[in-house]
Design a protein around this motif. Structure first.
Motif, PDB file in Angstrom:
ATOM      1  N   PRO A 173      18.661   6.639   5.508  1.00  0.00           N
ATOM      2  CA  PRO A 173      17.646   7.062   4.836  1.00  0.00           C
ATOM      3  C   PRO A 173      16.796   6.277   4.001  1.00  0.00           C
ATOM      4  CG  PRO A 173      19.427   8.674   5.092  1.00  0.00           C
ATOM      5  CD  PRO A 173      19.853   7.263   5.332  1.00  0.00           C
ATOM      6  N   GLU A 174      17.374   5.601   3.214  1.00  0.00           N
ATOM      7  CA  GLU A 174      16.799   4.510   2.032  1.00  0.00           C
ATOM      8  C   GLU A 174      16.046   3.681   2.645  1.00  0.00           C
ATOM      9  OE1 GLU A 174      21.304   3.352   2.470  1.00  0.00           O
ATOM     10  OE2 GLU A 174      20.216   5.339   2.480  1.00  0.00           O
ATOM     11  N   MET A 175      16.336   3.219   3.938  1.00  0.00           N
ATOM     12  CA  MET A 175      15.575   1.831   4.590  1.00  0.00           C
ATOM     13  C   MET A 175      14.273   2.025   4.918  1.00  0.00           C
ATOM     14  SD  MET A 175      17.750   1.177   8.089  1.00  0.00           S
ATOM     15  CE  MET A 175      16.975  -0.273   8.344  1.00  0.00           C
ATOM     16  N   ILE A 176      13.588   0.944   5.296  1.00  0.00           N
ATOM     17  CA  ILE A 176      12.405   1.063   5.867  1.00  0.00           C
ATOM     18  C   ILE A 176      12.231   0.518   7.346  1.00  0.00           C
ATOM     19  CG2 ILE A 176       9.798   0.022   5.630  1.00  0.00           C
ATOM     20  CD1 ILE A 176      11.140  -0.950   2.868  1.00  0.00           C
ATOM     21  N   VAL A 177      11.718   1.528   8.274  1.00  0.00           N
ATOM     22  CA  VAL A 177      11.653   1.185   9.625  1.00  0.00           C
ATOM     23  C   VAL A 177      10.099   0.887   9.968  1.00  0.00           C
ATOM     24  CG1 VAL A 177      11.810   1.835  11.901  1.00  0.00           C
ATOM     25  CG2 VAL A 177      13.561   2.118  10.162  1.00  0.00           C
ATOM     26  N   PHE A 178       9.611  -0.373  10.528  1.00  0.00           N
ATOM     27  CA  PHE A 178       8.201  -0.722  10.510  1.00  0.00           C
ATOM     28  C   PHE A 178       8.140  -1.126  12.166  1.00  0.00           C
ATOM     29  CE2 PHE A 178       4.272  -3.112  10.396  1.00  0.00           C
ATOM     30  CZ  PHE A 178       3.890  -2.816   9.339  1.00  0.00           C
ATOM     31  N   ASP A 228       0.905  -1.181  -0.024  1.00  0.00           N
ATOM     32  CA  ASP A 228       0.028   0.238  -0.099  1.00  0.00           C
ATOM     33  C   ASP A 228       0.763   1.437   0.015  1.00  0.00           C
ATOM     34  OD1 ASP A 228      -2.353  -1.591   0.168  1.00  0.00           O
ATOM     35  OD2 ASP A 228      -2.723  -1.223   2.106  1.00  0.00           O
ATOM     36  N   GLU A 229       2.033   1.149   0.660  1.00  0.00           N
ATOM     37  CA  GLU A 229       2.966   2.181   0.651  1.00  0.00           C
ATOM     38  C   GLU A 229       4.086   2.357  -0.821  1.00  0.00           C
ATOM     39  OE1 GLU A 229       3.118   4.767   2.728  1.00  0.00           O
ATOM     40  OE2 GLU A 229       1.303   3.935   3.879  1.00  0.00           O
ATOM     41  N   GLY A 230       3.761   1.372  -1.561  1.00  0.00           N
ATOM     42  CA  GLY A 230       4.668   1.290  -2.821  1.00  0.00           C
ATOM     43  C   GLY A 230       6.037   0.829  -2.524  1.00  0.00           C
ATOM     44  N   VAL A 231       6.134  -0.174  -1.323  1.00  0.00           N
ATOM     45  CA  VAL A 231       7.287  -0.628  -1.204  1.00  0.00           C
ATOM     46  C   VAL A 231       7.269  -2.206  -1.448  1.00  0.00           C
ATOM     47  CG1 VAL A 231       8.649  -1.368   0.948  1.00  0.00           C
ATOM     48  CG2 VAL A 231       7.539   0.846   1.004  1.00  0.00           C
ATOM     49  N   ASP A 232       8.162  -2.513  -2.078  1.00  0.00           N
ATOM     50  CA  ASP A 232       8.614  -3.908  -2.335  1.00  0.00           C
ATOM     51  C   ASP A 232       9.909  -4.418  -1.783  1.00  0.00           C
ATOM     52  OD1 ASP A 232       8.718  -6.608  -3.493  1.00  0.00           O
ATOM     53  OD2 ASP A 232       8.982  -5.975  -5.586  1.00  0.00           O
ATOM     54  N   ILE A 233       9.692  -5.449  -0.952  1.00  0.00           N
ATOM     55  CA  ILE A 233      11.089  -5.846  -0.174  1.00  0.00           C
ATOM     56  C   ILE A 233      11.333  -7.222  -0.789  1.00  0.00           C
ATOM     57  CG2 ILE A 233      10.570  -4.540   1.877  1.00  0.00           C
ATOM     58  CD1 ILE A 233       9.389  -7.217   3.255  1.00  0.00           C
ATOM     59  N   GLY A 234      11.011  -7.667  -1.772  1.00  0.00           N
ATOM     60  CA  GLY A 234      11.243  -8.975  -2.440  1.00  0.00           C
ATOM     61  C   GLY A 234      12.612  -8.757  -2.919  1.00  0.00           C
ATOM     62  N   GLY A 235      13.512 -10.143  -2.474  1.00  0.00           N
ATOM     63  CA  GLY A 235      14.809 -10.256  -2.852  1.00  0.00           C
ATOM     64  C   GLY A 235      15.885  -9.287  -1.806  1.00  0.00           C
ATOM     65  N   GLN A 236      15.208  -8.631  -0.734  1.00  0.00           N
ATOM     66  CA  GLN A 236      15.809  -7.845   0.233  1.00  0.00           C
ATOM     67  C   GLN A 236      16.021  -8.740   1.531  1.00  0.00           C
ATOM     68  OE1 GLN A 236      16.994  -4.985  -0.731  1.00  0.00           O
ATOM     69  NE2 GLN A 236      15.806  -4.901  -2.731  1.00  0.00           N
ATOM     70  N   LYS A 237      16.846  -7.810   2.311  1.00  0.00           N
ATOM     71  CA  LYS A 237      17.154  -8.506   3.626  1.00  0.00           C
ATOM     72  C   LYS A 237      16.356  -7.741   4.665  1.00  0.00           C
ATOM     73  CE  LYS A 237      20.801  -9.141   7.070  1.00  0.00           C
ATOM     74  NZ  LYS A 237      22.294  -9.393   7.422  1.00  0.00           N
ATOM     75  N   MET A 238      15.914  -8.738   5.749  1.00  0.00           N
ATOM     76  CA  MET A 238      15.173  -7.788   6.686  1.00  0.00           C
ATOM     77  C   MET A 238      15.680  -8.305   8.130  1.00  0.00           C
ATOM     78  SD  MET A 238      10.763  -8.196   7.780  1.00  0.00           S
ATOM     79  CE  MET A 238      10.975  -9.968   7.693  1.00  0.00           C
ATOM     80  N   THR A 239      15.793  -7.498   8.930  1.00  0.00           N
ATOM     81  CA  THR A 239      16.026  -7.786  10.517  1.00  0.00           C
ATOM     82  C   THR A 239      14.569  -7.629  11.027  1.00  0.00           C
ATOM     83  OG1 THR A 239      18.315  -6.907  10.398  1.00  0.00           O
ATOM     84  CG2 THR A 239      17.159  -6.935  12.442  1.00  0.00           C
ATOM     85  N   LEU A 240      14.142  -8.696  11.999  1.00  0.00           N
ATOM     86  CA  LEU A 240      13.029  -8.853  12.644  1.00  0.00           C
ATOM     87  C   LEU A 240      13.262  -8.922  13.902  1.00  0.00           C
ATOM     88  CD1 LEU A 240       9.946  -9.183  12.541  1.00  0.00           C
ATOM     89  CD2 LEU A 240      10.519 -11.714  12.014  1.00  0.00           C
ATOM     90  N   GLY A 245      16.337  10.590   9.183  1.00  0.00           N
ATOM     91  CA  GLY A 245      15.903  10.628   8.033  1.00  0.00           C
ATOM     92  C   GLY A 245      15.240   9.726   7.079  1.00  0.00           C
ATOM     93  N   VAL A 246      14.863   8.723   8.055  1.00  0.00           N
ATOM     94  CA  VAL A 246      14.404   7.329   7.258  1.00  0.00           C
ATOM     95  C   VAL A 246      13.017   7.661   6.126  1.00  0.00           C
ATOM     96  CG1 VAL A 246      13.450   5.209   7.303  1.00  0.00           C
ATOM     97  CG2 VAL A 246      15.336   5.796   8.957  1.00  0.00           C
ATOM     98  N   LYS A 247      13.404   7.460   4.971  1.00  0.00           N
ATOM     99  CA  LYS A 247      12.069   7.754   4.282  1.00  0.00           C
ATOM    100  C   LYS A 247      10.864   6.894   4.581  1.00  0.00           C
ATOM    101  CE  LYS A 247      10.874   7.763  -0.769  1.00  0.00           C
ATOM    102  NZ  LYS A 247      11.243   7.541  -1.981  1.00  0.00           N
ATOM    103  N   HIS A 248      10.780   5.909   4.710  1.00  0.00           N
ATOM    104  CA  HIS A 248       9.504   5.087   4.973  1.00  0.00           C
ATOM    105  C   HIS A 248       9.393   4.678   6.631  1.00  0.00           C
ATOM    106  CE1 HIS A 248       8.132   4.618   0.901  1.00  0.00           C
ATOM    107  NE2 HIS A 248       9.554   4.349   0.565  1.00  0.00           N
ATOM    108  N   VAL A 249       8.794   5.370   7.381  1.00  0.00           N
ATOM    109  CA  VAL A 249       8.609   5.068   8.734  1.00  0.00           C
ATOM    110  C   VAL A 249       7.290   4.677   8.976  1.00  0.00           C
ATOM    111  CG1 VAL A 249       8.926   5.834  11.099  1.00  0.00           C
ATOM    112  CG2 VAL A 249      10.450   6.660   9.332  1.00  0.00           C
ATOM    113  N   LEU A 250       6.992   3.479   9.473  1.00  0.00           N
ATOM    114  CA  LEU A 250       5.581   3.075   9.315  1.00  0.00           C
ATOM    115  C   LEU A 250       5.194   2.587  10.957  1.00  0.00           C
ATOM    116  CD1 LEU A 250       5.608   1.074   5.850  1.00  0.00           C
ATOM    117  CD2 LEU A 250       5.069   3.587   6.173  1.00  0.00           C
ATOM    118  N   ASN A 251       3.919   2.724  11.286  1.00  0.00           N
ATOM    119  CA  ASN A 251       3.315   2.157  12.254  1.00  0.00           C
ATOM    120  C   ASN A 251       2.605   0.859  11.973  1.00  0.00           C
ATOM    121  OD1 ASN A 251       0.961   3.048  11.721  1.00  0.00           O
ATOM    122  ND2 ASN A 251       0.953   4.514  13.397  1.00  0.00           N
TER     123      ASN A 251
END
Length: 290
Positions: free
Chosen positions: A227-232, A119-131, A251-257
């Motif tokens: 800045p270019e990463m996503i924080v959720f 919904d936010e136009g974010v695609d994390i396919g093929g990327q690395k995530m820390t959970l 300065g993170v671009k995508h900061v989501l709750n």
């Protein structure tokens, strides 16, 4: 609400503790009203001790079902008759559907997480995530992300009753998906920082950031983020958590709750109960406006 409830109204619940902060009653009751459905959705403060009686009440009262949230997402499983294959794989349930006394458990958290990113136009396919966090929501997020194409997941968890579940989640991801997962102790701060530094997305699926831990965050240093990463943050009450403020300072671009995730997982549950699509644009405007 008073104009809709009558002798034919069917009840749907939300069972968790604490839960009075939840926006799910507003979301579902507004959707029922919009579509003219004769259902009502109520929140019940139910902990592990009260859970068996509460689940039995779904059958006794003829409820259509219930959402299940912390701390009950795994404890509810032995109390149900059946599990959806994805819920069985994940090992957590957030939605129960009652079909003439037969209770089936589903999980919509993982799909809700991925759809909220889309919904936010974010695609994390093929990327690395820390959970961070391997409870019910964290497990659903991790496994669904792996199924949907995330390449690597670094899971951090504390050594508590959820550690065994974290080990199970990592094994499932490695055995049943094309994603590679590793598990770390959350106490390993240098490793935690390094894994976040190499990730496109950091997701906090713990309860840190909501009451009674509203003034806490697992990451307090903005230099951990780019800045270019996503924080959720899966927390949505408060709307802006301490973690989110730290990310904004970086300065993170995508900061989501977790509000978008709550909306999308709710829409999935809504269809399971009613067979109808939630009027999601209407509900999104209502919730985000509030």
């Amino acid at each position: 609400m008073k104009d809709r409830i009558d002798g034919h109204t069917i009840l749907i619940g939300l069972m968790a503790y604490p839960i009075r902060h939840s926006m799910s009653p507003t979301m579902h009751n507004s959707a029922f009203a919009k579509l003219g459905l004769n259902n009502a959705y109520l929140a019940f403060e139910i902990d592990n001790k009260k859970l068996p009686g509460a689940i039995n009440a779904i059958r006794t009262l003829g409820m259509r079902g219930s959402n299940i949230s912390m701390p009950n997402k795994q404890k509810v499983i032995p109390l149900l008759d059946k599990l959806d294959p994805v819920a069985e794989l994940i090992g957590a349930v957030n939605t129960v559907v009652n079909d003439d006394g037969v209770l089936t458990g589903y999980t919509t958290d993982g799909t809700g997480f991925m759809k909220s990113l889309a919904d936010e136009g974010v695609d994390i396919g093929g990327q690395k995530m820390t959970l961070a966090g391997a409870g019910g929501a964290g497990t659903a997020i991790g496994i669904q992300a792996a199924l949907d194409g995330v390449k690597d997941i670094s899971v951090f968890n504390i050594h508590d009753q959820t550690w065994e579940n974290a080990e199970r989640m990592v094994k499932i991801i490695n055995d049943k998906t094309n994603c590679q997962a590793k598990l770390f102790d959350l106490a390993e701060k240098k490793t935690f920082k390094a894994e976040i530094a190499g990730s496109m997305i950091y997701c906090d699926a713990t309860g840190v950031g909501m009451k009674p831990l509203a003034d806490k965050t697992l990451v307090s240093d903005p230099s951990w983020f780019r800045p270019e990463m996503i924080v959720f943050d899966t927390v949505y009450a408060p709307r802006t958590t301490k973690l989110m403020r730290v990310a904004q300072q970086a300065g993170v671009k995508h900061v989501l709750n977790g509000l978008g995730m709550m909306l999308e997982q709710g829409a999935e549950a809504f269809k399971l109960w009613t067979g109808k699509d939630m009027p999601i644009d209407y509900i999104r405007e209502l919730l985000f406006k509030e």
